[in-house]
Design an enzyme around this catalytic site. Structure first.
Site, short mmCIF file in Angstrom:
data_model
loop_
_atom_site.label_atom_id
_atom_site.label_comp_id
_atom_site.label_asym_id
_atom_site.label_seq_id
_atom_site.Cartn_x
_atom_site.Cartn_y
_atom_site.Cartn_z
CB ALA A 122 42.16 81.31 -29.14
N PRO B 108 47.05 74.94 -22.06
CG PRO B 108 49.36 75.96 -22.11
CD PRO B 108 47.87 76.36 -22.09
CB SER C 133 39.14 67.67 -23.45
OG SER C 133 39.40 67.41 -24.75
CD1 TRP D 94 47.63 71.30 -27.40
CD2 TRP D 94 48.40 70.96 -29.49
NE1 TRP D 94 48.44 70.59 -27.41
CE2 TRP D 94 49.12 70.28 -28.50
CE3 TRP D 94 48.68 70.66 -31.23
CZ2 TRP D 94 50.12 69.30 -28.91
CZ3 TRP D 94 49.73 69.99 -31.33
CH2 TRP D 94 50.09 69.20 -30.25
NE ARG E 3 32.10 67.89 -30.03
CZ ARG E 3 31.96 68.33 -28.79
NH1 ARG E 3 30.64 68.43 -28.10
NH2 ARG E 3 32.68 68.99 -28.09
CD GLN F 238 47.51 45.05 -44.21
OE1 GLN F 238 47.88 46.07 -43.66
NE2 GLN F 238 48.09 44.05 -44.25
N GLY G 246 52.80 47.53 -49.95
CA GLY G 246 53.75 48.49 -49.86
C GLY G 246 53.65 50.01 -50.08
CD GLU H 257 35.44 71.33 -33.69
OE1 GLU H 257 34.19 71.09 -33.74
OE2 GLU H 257 36.12 71.70 -34.96
CB SER I 234 37.11 58.91 -29.42
OG SER I 234 37.57 58.91 -30.77
#
Length: 385
Positions: free
Chosen positions: A126, A130, A134, A158, A243, A337, A341, A364, A367
């Site tokens: 935890a 909010p 990061s 989160w 990580r 792709q 479908g 974590e 990018s």
């Protein structure tokens, strides 16, 4: 059949190769048909089954010993290739108790690690709030000393395993200093008065997520990890280890996507010939294979460096996470792709992978955060700092 040739790379010892092969054999049977209809129950079932099989033993180490990062990465890669939720469960047992394993007292380790290793307790980490995301140093949740206790007030959000975890590694401001130096870490069991789950969060690849609120929640001073004011150091130390494993999970998703794509292009026919005979399709397959091998090299370089005794692998882990998660997204998109479908039909494996991979580029350290870390480390190295 997934490529296993990378196991012969010099990054690994025989014990790593055996572990990867044994886990893959177990997962092929035990994870073949995981019921995802009830996410919370699926996670509980997976924790128990992996604990019973002994796979959770590696998520923590005795007496503060280093974790085997290569084994953690191999585990996440293998589990992600079979089932994304199984990877999540494994990862959270490690991340949730990483601080206890690496920085906890003997009493804290003895109380919780045997339970999490055997799948008898679920753990959570935890950290996020909010308003701070990061920016961990700007956390505002407080832990105020009151005699032999601390009183917790604030919110976390989160939080993976929020609502189903038995124990939380929680970070709060103890006021020792401003910014990062004022944070401390605590071991907080579920069910305390003043600790409530205020919202369950729904995401595109379902797993347990929640917002937690603490209102005058009292915990004993013995719950602190590593000493007052050590929270930021503990959080970064744990993330430095785990990580690289996020990158490994992305690699597992990418390998499965390539396998699904290869099955498709070798069995699907266009104008009387297999799909793989089209040069453009061969180009896609080549790009996917290249991105997977490059990701694996970055991941297992970082893991090997940490296991070889490096105190920190901030730059190596950031490179591995950034490249592997971004490239896995591209690999999976190509697989979708190539399925046409069917690639976007609910229930198809590549459609599930498309949803599974997206969060890994955010949690974590997103990018763009990894780019900042890499740039700062590169400049510092150039300046000899």
């Amino acid at each position: 059949m997934a490529d296993k040739s990378f196991l012969e790379w010099p990054f690994f010892e025989d014990r790593h190769r055996s572990h990867a092969q044994d886990l893959d054999a177990w997962a092929s049977g035990a994870l073949a048909a995981v019921d995802h209809s009830d996410t919370d129950q699926a996670c509980r079932n997976l924790v128990r089954s992996m604990g019973d099989a002994g796979w959770l033993m590696q998520t923590s180490a005795p007496d503060g010993a280093p974790l085997d990062v290569r084994k953690l990465c191999l585990s996440r890669e293998t589990l992600a290739r079979h089932d994304g939720l199984a990877d999540f469960v494994f990862a959270m047992q490690g991340l949730g108790t990483g601080a206890i394993s690496l920085f906890g007292t003997s009493a804290q380790r003895d109380e919780w690690l045997p339970l999490t290793q055997r799948g008898k307790a679920i753990s959570a980490f935890a950290l996020t709030e909010p308003q701070s995301g990061s920016d961990v140093a700007n956390s505002t949740m407080t832990a105020t000393r009151d005699g032999n206790d601390y009183i917790l007030n604030g919110e976390k959000t989160w939080i993976s395993n929020g609502g189903i975890a038995d124990v939380y590694t929680l970070f709060a401001r103890t006021g020792d200093a401003p910014g990062a130096r004022g944070l401390s870490a605590f071991v907080v069991p579920a069910g305390l008065r003043g600790f409530e789950v205020v919202e369950r969060l729904q995401v595109i690849a379902p797993h347990p997520l929640a917002t937690l609120r603490f209102t005058d929640c009292r915990i004993p001073a013995s719950a602190i990890l590593g000493g007052s004011g050590q929270g930021f150091k503990i959080a970064m130390g744990v993330l430095d280890v785990f990580r690289s494993t996020v990158a490994a999970a992305a690699l597992g998703f990418a390998r499965r996507a390539l396998d699904e794509a290869l099955d498709r292009v070798t069995t699907r026919h266009v104008q009387g010939a297999p799909l793989f005979e089209l040069q453009m399709v061969q180009g896609h397959i080549a790009d996917m294979a290249l991105d997977i091998d490059a990701s694996a090299l970055l991941i297992y370089r970082a893991a090997w460096t940490k296991d070889s005794g490096a105190p920190r692998i901030t730059r190596e882990a950031a490179m591995a996470k950034l490249f592997s998660t971004d490239q896995a997204q591209k690999v999976i998109d190509k697989a979708v792709q190539l399925h046409g479908g069917d690639g976007v039909r609910h229930g198809m494996k590549v459609e599930q992978l498309y949803r599974d991979i997206r969060a890994l580029r955010i949690y974590e350290g997103a990018s763009d955060v990894q780019r900042v870390i890499i740039a700062r480390q590169t400049i510092a190295n150039h300046q000899g700092i």
